[in-house]
Motif scaffolding. Sequence first.
Motif, PDB file in Angstrom:
ATOM      1  N   UNK A  38       0.874  -1.177   0.000  1.00 28.08           N
ATOM      2  CA  UNK A  38       0.000   0.000   0.000  1.00 28.08           C
ATOM      3  C   UNK A  38       0.912   1.228   0.000  1.00 28.08           C
ATOM      4  N   UNK A  39       0.325   2.389  -0.090  1.00 25.47           N
ATOM      5  CA  UNK A  39       1.112   3.624   0.007  1.00 25.47           C
ATOM      6  C   UNK A  39       1.825   3.698   1.358  1.00 25.47           C
ATOM      7  N   UNK A  40       1.149   3.239   2.416  1.00 29.13           N
ATOM      8  CA  UNK A  40       1.772   3.247   3.749  1.00 29.13           C
ATOM      9  C   UNK A  40       2.985   2.319   3.789  1.00 29.13           C
ATOM     10  N   UNK A  41       2.872   1.153   3.143  1.00 30.99           N
ATOM     11  CA  UNK A  41       4.004   0.220   3.087  1.00 30.99           C
ATOM     12  C   UNK A  41       5.167   0.803   2.316  1.00 30.99           C
ATOM     13  N   UNK A  42       4.863   1.451   1.209  1.00 31.96           N
ATOM     14  CA  UNK A  42       5.916   2.105   0.416  1.00 31.96           C
ATOM     15  C   UNK A  42       6.598   3.196   1.232  1.00 31.96           C
ATOM     16  N   UNK A  43       5.833   3.947   1.994  1.00 33.14           N
ATOM     17  CA  UNK A  43       6.399   5.006   2.839  1.00 33.14           C
ATOM     18  C   UNK A  43       7.341   4.446   3.894  1.00 33.14           C
ATOM     19  N   UNK A  44       6.971   3.311   4.493  1.00 40.99           N
ATOM     20  CA  UNK A  44       7.837   2.687   5.504  1.00 40.99           C
ATOM     21  C   UNK A  44       9.166   2.284   4.879  1.00 40.99           C
ATOM     22  N   UNK A  45       9.106   1.668   3.703  1.00 39.44           N
ATOM     23  CA  UNK A  45      10.342   1.242   3.032  1.00 39.44           C
ATOM     24  C   UNK A  45      11.193   2.455   2.673  1.00 39.44           C
ATOM     25  N   UNK A  46      10.579   3.444   2.074  1.00 42.60           N
ATOM     26  CA  UNK A  46      11.309   4.644   1.645  1.00 42.60           C
ATOM     27  C   UNK A  46      11.967   5.346   2.829  1.00 42.60           C
ATOM     28  N   UNK A  47      11.231   5.515   3.916  1.00 39.93           N
ATOM     29  CA  UNK A  47      11.772   6.209   5.087  1.00 39.93           C
ATOM     30  C   UNK A  47      12.855   5.386   5.779  1.00 39.93           C
ATOM     31  N   UNK A  48      12.672   4.078   5.855  1.00 40.50           N
ATOM     32  CA  UNK A  48      13.693   3.230   6.482  1.00 40.50           C
ATOM     33  C   UNK A  48      14.988   3.268   5.675  1.00 40.50           C
ATOM     34  N   UNK A  49      14.880   3.162   4.366  1.00 35.35           N
ATOM     35  CA  UNK A  49      16.070   3.236   3.504  1.00 35.35           C
ATOM     36  C   UNK A  49      16.742   4.599   3.656  1.00 35.35           C
ATOM     37  N   UNK A  50      15.948   5.659   3.710  1.00 38.69           N
ATOM     38  CA  UNK A  50      16.515   7.003   3.888  1.00 38.69           C
ATOM     39  C   UNK A  50      17.274   7.090   5.201  1.00 38.69           C
ATOM     40  N   UNK A  51      16.701   6.593   6.270  1.00 38.94           N
ATOM     41  CA  UNK A  51      17.365   6.637   7.583  1.00 38.94           C
ATOM     42  C   UNK A  51      18.646   5.815   7.598  1.00 38.94           C
ATOM     43  N   UNK A  52      18.601   4.645   7.001  1.00 40.01           N
ATOM     44  CA  UNK A  52      19.789   3.782   6.972  1.00 40.01           C
ATOM     45  C   UNK A  52      20.901   4.413   6.145  1.00 40.01           C
ATOM     46  N   UNK A  53      20.552   4.964   4.999  1.00 43.67           N
ATOM     47  CA  UNK A  53      21.554   5.637   4.169  1.00 43.67           C
ATOM     48  C   UNK A  53      22.135   6.854   4.888  1.00 43.67           C
ATOM     49  N   UNK A  54      21.285   7.613   5.572  1.00 45.33           N
ATOM     50  CA  UNK A  54      21.757   8.805   6.288  1.00 45.33           C
ATOM     51  C   UNK A  54      22.711   8.411   7.416  1.00 45.33           C
TER      52      UNK A  54
END
Length: 157
Positions: free
Chosen positions: A111-127
């Motif tokens: 869902x859009x919520x699932x996509x947001x979780x993946x996107x934000x987690x990847x952003x945090x890990x990369x940061x």
Amino acid sequence: MLSKSMSASVFPASPPADTSLHDAASDLRMATFRLARRLRAQRAVDTMSDGQFAVLAALHIHGGHTLGELADRERVSAPSMNRTVNCLEESGYLTRTADAVDRRKVNIELTDAGTSVVTETVRRRDAWLEEALAELTRKQRATLAAASIVMRELAER
């Protein structure tokens, strides 16, 4: 206390023939696990397990799957994957829909919520990793860049 047979398999009586290779493998394993643990801690949803996030990430990268395909991809049993998918569906991170062609099949998609979780987690890990790399010397970063190529090759065997 370990049994005699257990201690023999865990702690060999004599060191491996190539101790330096054994030590290098052990050091690499431990460093890889510690770094992976630090990266896994950087997540968008603190209550989400690593297995749950892996399912969301697989769907994000590879698109919709059936339950069996997800179970195979993550190397778990179908009943175990069903429990994971149920939890993620209840949380609103994915949906199940009947296949338009084969009504026996159920497709699982983000869902859009699932996509947001993946996107934000990847952003945090990369940061987090970018910040950690910034503290290293140029030579250390070059060493890690070269090592990442070799590690990827090892992982793909």
